[in-house]
Scaffold this motif. Structure first.
Motif, PDB file in Angstrom:
ATOM      1  N   MET A 194      20.878  62.282  50.903  1.00 19.07           N
ATOM      2  CA  MET A 194      20.938  60.818  50.880  1.00 19.07           C
ATOM      3  C   MET A 194      21.037  60.321  49.448  1.00 19.07           C
ATOM      4  O   MET A 194      21.779  59.391  49.138  1.00 19.07           O
ATOM      5  CB  MET A 194      19.692  60.233  51.545  1.00 19.07           C
ATOM      6  N   ALA A 220      22.278  61.902  46.944  1.00 19.81           N
ATOM      7  CA  ALA A 220      23.626  62.187  46.435  1.00 19.81           C
ATOM      8  C   ALA A 220      24.623  61.161  46.962  1.00 19.81           C
ATOM      9  O   ALA A 220      25.493  60.687  46.230  1.00 19.81           O
ATOM     10  CB  ALA A 220      24.028  63.599  46.855  1.00 19.81           C
ATOM     11  N   LEU A 221      24.482  60.843  48.215  1.00 18.86           N
ATOM     12  CA  LEU A 221      25.387  59.863  48.799  1.00 18.86           C
ATOM     13  C   LEU A 221      25.204  58.513  48.128  1.00 18.86           C
ATOM     14  O   LEU A 221      26.176  57.804  47.850  1.00 18.86           O
ATOM     15  CB  LEU A 221      25.110  59.763  50.300  1.00 18.86           C
ATOM     16  N   LEU A 232      27.077  58.239  45.040  1.00 21.86           N
ATOM     17  CA  LEU A 232      28.524  58.143  45.171  1.00 21.86           C
ATOM     18  C   LEU A 232      28.959  56.723  45.485  1.00 21.86           C
ATOM     19  O   LEU A 232      30.056  56.319  45.107  1.00 21.86           O
ATOM     20  CB  LEU A 232      28.997  59.076  46.287  1.00 21.86           C
ATOM     21  N   ILE A 233      28.128  56.012  46.179  1.00 21.33           N
ATOM     22  CA  ILE A 233      28.525  54.674  46.594  1.00 21.33           C
ATOM     23  C   ILE A 233      28.330  53.727  45.429  1.00 21.33           C
ATOM     24  O   ILE A 233      27.251  53.649  44.855  1.00 21.33           O
ATOM     25  CB  ILE A 233      27.687  54.231  47.802  1.00 21.33           C
ATOM     26  N   LEU A 276      22.715  53.834  54.513  1.00 23.14           N
ATOM     27  CA  LEU A 276      23.705  54.488  55.359  1.00 23.14           C
ATOM     28  C   LEU A 276      24.744  53.488  55.834  1.00 23.14           C
ATOM     29  O   LEU A 276      25.926  53.818  55.943  1.00 23.14           O
ATOM     30  CB  LEU A 276      23.008  55.158  56.548  1.00 23.14           C
ATOM     31  N   ASP A 277      24.297  52.278  56.120  1.00 21.10           N
ATOM     32  CA  ASP A 277      25.262  51.252  56.515  1.00 21.10           C
ATOM     33  C   ASP A 277      26.295  51.038  55.424  1.00 21.10           C
ATOM     34  O   ASP A 277      27.506  51.008  55.669  1.00 21.10           O
ATOM     35  CB  ASP A 277      24.528  49.936  56.794  1.00 21.10           C
ATOM     36  N   ALA A 290      27.079  53.041  53.158  1.00 18.76           N
ATOM     37  CA  ALA A 290      27.910  54.240  53.020  1.00 18.76           C
ATOM     38  C   ALA A 290      29.035  54.217  54.035  1.00 18.76           C
ATOM     39  O   ALA A 290      30.177  54.564  53.719  1.00 18.76           O
ATOM     40  CB  ALA A 290      27.043  55.484  53.198  1.00 18.76           C
ATOM     41  N   ILE A 291      28.698  53.807  55.232  1.00 21.00           N
ATOM     42  CA  ILE A 291      29.725  53.759  56.260  1.00 21.00           C
ATOM     43  C   ILE A 291      30.818  52.774  55.886  1.00 21.00           C
ATOM     44  O   ILE A 291      32.014  53.072  55.990  1.00 21.00           O
ATOM     45  CB  ILE A 291      29.087  53.395  57.611  1.00 21.00           C
ATOM     46  N   TYR A 342      31.569  51.627  52.964  1.00 21.49           N
ATOM     47  CA  TYR A 342      32.307  52.085  51.800  1.00 21.49           C
ATOM     48  C   TYR A 342      33.299  53.163  52.175  1.00 21.49           C
ATOM     49  O   TYR A 342      34.426  53.210  51.669  1.00 21.49           O
ATOM     50  CB  TYR A 342      31.339  52.604  50.747  1.00 21.49           C
ATOM     51  N   LEU A 343      32.873  54.012  53.043  1.00 20.93           N
ATOM     52  CA  LEU A 343      33.770  55.080  53.458  1.00 20.93           C
ATOM     53  C   LEU A 343      34.988  54.508  54.153  1.00 20.93           C
ATOM     54  O   LEU A 343      36.112  54.932  53.915  1.00 20.93           O
ATOM     55  CB  LEU A 343      33.012  56.039  54.380  1.00 20.93           C
ATOM     56  N   LEU A 374      37.206  52.918  51.598  1.00 22.35           N
ATOM     57  CA  LEU A 374      37.858  53.941  50.801  1.00 22.35           C
ATOM     58  C   LEU A 374      39.008  54.569  51.573  1.00 22.35           C
ATOM     59  O   LEU A 374      40.088  54.813  51.021  1.00 22.35           O
ATOM     60  CB  LEU A 374      36.818  54.994  50.407  1.00 22.35           C
TER      61      LEU A 374
END
Lengths: 542, 92
Positions: free
Chosen positions: A347, A349-350, A353-354, A366-367, A369-370, A372-373, A376
């Protein structure tokens, strides 16, 4: 290491052979040895001959060539190859080996020697019990004895590594002088226990030159030998006999035979066993341990297994049910903790990245991250499409701008973007959720396509208006990409907006308004103005 | 107190667990590598790891594409609409 075998044959006689050994220390000391009148016991013509090392300067070059790299291995292999004349070489090698910390696997070499030799051979090894204890002190004499004993039987036993790996150079030096003693049988007695130990060490050394491995294997081998020895006879007696046996070639006495028998069995098994079993046995456990340690550190996936293994081992060791249960619980806790640690680490590390992620809560992180993914992914799609589209310059694209009307734009766009047909659909589909998400997230992921319509009528102005927003746009600006003509960008939305129901359009427009500050705030006005703008474009409004 | 704490903890844990499960499933759908493989049971750590890798890959792709677009930009007329598009893309 076997490559050098042929060359080593010559080296055996060399004093210097041991000198240029891999380990510098022994080498350095080696030169001194000859000066100290080191008497080497050579096996010449079936007899043990004592020679001063100085007498043998031959074949230096060959040994030198290989000494550094191959000495231990080469000598051992060489020994193996030459059964008979090698005795001398063995001695020399022994000296060398004595100086060498690495021990060779004389065990590797098949023992095709006469039984007596084997017996003698094994005896030393087989009865390391006492030597083990005295090993530290007796190392030197042991080695010497070993060498002596080895020499005698070495006639047939070529590979017998001359001396137990001289763990320390100084020991080697001491050994050398003692070496002379060992030609006598009296030395055997003292050498016996220690020699066996040394022998054991040697044997344990077997393939690996690792001292630690040797020790581990040595301990293992010693245990094996001990068990074997104890089974048969008193260790002391055996060791003595064993020591005695090798020392004298003629020893074939009852004790010797008894031991030899035992030794023989052990020898047969030990050389192969130790080489095969000890080493592998020695290595796997240590390797397993190392592996376990590594895995615990490196592989998160296996860490739990490692813990489980260790826990299980503990359980086995304890052997009590209650302990097992507690162990199981411990294992479970440990594994759970490991799992959580891994997840937290991922987490973090993730989170790194964001970009612009300031959430400390797992769920919100996590939201983001989703989202952003997704953005991207969209961005990459748009860019790749743009890369593909730009080279495909449609000569008359400009004229299509005006045609990017309500329905025309869509048709034109679809036609122009035939190869990209699926993409716009994807974009539309993804744009919707993305737009919704963006609206929720705020300006973080602004959607330029929505902004575009809000720009002033002229395409250039629209572009300029959109441009400043571009940097903030991670996702939907890419929607513009496929259109080589920027004026088509707003049209891009239009077709989809038209595809969508009016309420959708309003919704989109509304979201756009929320996301970006647009002069045209009214929903209906936006779409209408957008359309009007399109219609007003220099071209054919339709 | 203890009950409250435990309740809070349990509630928070429950929420977190559910949320995490949901989010992990979402991530799983997004990351093609996990989605394509048999995902009957994919650990959370695996999903997170794959997500990190995927994001890194996407970053790399974006960089590569940006570079390509920049090169394309140099080849075309800077005043054209395409150039502007490319610029917009690069500046994202």
């Amino acid at each position: 290491m076997n490559h050098c075998v042929p060359d080593f044959e010559f080296e055996m006689d060399d004093d210097e052979y041991p000198m240029p050994t891999a380990s510098g220390l022994p080498r350095q000391k080696k030169p001194s040895l000859p000066e100290d009148d080191i008497m080497e016991l050579l096996w010449q013509n079936g007899q043990v001959v004592m020679q001063s090392q100085n007498q043998r300067p031959q074949r230096k070059p060959p040994p030198d060539r290989y000494t550094d790299s191959v000495i231990p291995a080469g000598s051992s292999t060489a020994r193996e190859i030459r059964p008979s004349q090698q005795l001398e070489q063995h001695y020399q090698n022994q000296h060398i080996f004595m100086q060498e910390d690495e021990m060779i696997s004389w065990l590797h070499y098949p023992i095709v020697d006469d039984p007596p030799l084997d017996h003698n051979f094994c005896a030393d090894i087989l009865y390391p019990q006492s030597p083990t204890v005295n090993n530290s002190s007796m190392q030197n004499p042991d080695r010497a004895r070993q060498a002596t004993q080895l020499r005698q039987p070495s006639r047939s036993v070529a590979p017998r590594p001359p001396i137990p790996p001289p763990r320390k150079p100084e020991q080697v030096q001491t050994m050398i002088p003692n070496f002379a003693h060992f030609s006598k049988h009296n030395a055997r007695v003292e050498a016996g226990p220690s020699s066996s130990k040394a022998a054991m060490k040697e044997s344990t050394v077997v393939d690996s030159c690792d001292t630690p491995a040797l020790m581990a294997s040595a301990s293992r081998v010693s245990e094996t030998f001990r068990n074997t020895a104890e089974r048969d006879e008193a260790p002391g007696t055996l060791s003595t006999a064993g020591a005695a046996a090798p020392s004298s070639t003629s020893v074939g006495g009852d004790t010797g035979f008894r031991e030899t028998t035992t030794c023989e069995m052990m020898a047969m098994s030990s050389p192969e066993g130790s080489s095969g079993g000890v080493e592998p046995a020695r290595r796997p456990p240590s390797e397993d341990r190392k592996r376990k340690g590594r895995e615990a550190d490196e592989s998160e996936c296996h860490s739990e297994d490692v813990y489980v293994e260790s826990a299980e081992v503990k359980k086995q060791n304890c052997g009590s049910s209650s302990t097992k249960r507690s162990r199981a619980a411990e294992v479970h806790n440990l594994s759970e903790r490991r799992r959580r640690d891994r997840i937290n680490e991922k987490m973090r590390a993730l989170q790194e990245l964001i970009p612009r992620c300031n959430k400390s809560d797992k769920a919100s992180m996590l939201d983001e991250a989703i989202e952003y993914l997704k953005s991207l992914q969209l961005q990459v799609q748009m860019m790749s499409m743009g890369c593909g589209m730009v080279p495909m310059m449609f000569p008359g694209i400009q004229q299509y701008m005006p045609t990017m009307g309500m329905g025309m734009g869509m048709g034109m766009e679809m036609g122009m973007n035939r190869p990209l047909m699926p993409f716009p659909n994807m974009l539309a589909a993804s744009a919707m959720p993305a737009a919704a998400a963006v609206a929720q997230l705020g300006p973080r992921f602004p959607m330029p396509p929505f902004q575009m319509p809000h720009a002033p009528q002229p395409d250039s102005s629209r572009m300029q208006a959109a441009a400043p927003n571009q940097p903030e746009n991670n996702t939907l600006p890419s929607l513009v990409t496929p259109d080589p003509n920027q004026s088509r960008i707003p049209n891009f939305n239009d077709p989809y907006q038209q595809c969508l129901g009016p309420h959708h359009q309003m919704h989109l427009q509304f979201m756009q308004n929320q996301v970006t500050n647009n002069p045209t705030v009214s929903k209906s006005n936006t779409s209408k103005s957008h359309e009007n703008a399109e219609n007003n474009q220099p071209g054919q409004p339709e | 107190m203890s009950s409250r704490r435990s309740r809070q903890q349990s509630s928070s844990t429950r929420i977190s667990d559910d949320q995490i499960i949901e989010l992990v499933s979402k991530l799983r759908q997004l990351v093609p590598e996990i989605r394509d493989r048999r995902s009957s049971k994919v650990s959370a750590s695996k999903v997170l790891q794959e997500t990190c890798n995927y994001i890194r890959n996407l970053h790399r792709e974006v960089d590569d594409l940006s570079e390509r677009l920049s090169q394309l930009l140099s080849t075309i007329d800077a005043d054209s609409a395409e150039a502007s598009i490319i610029r917009s893309l690069i500046n994202q």
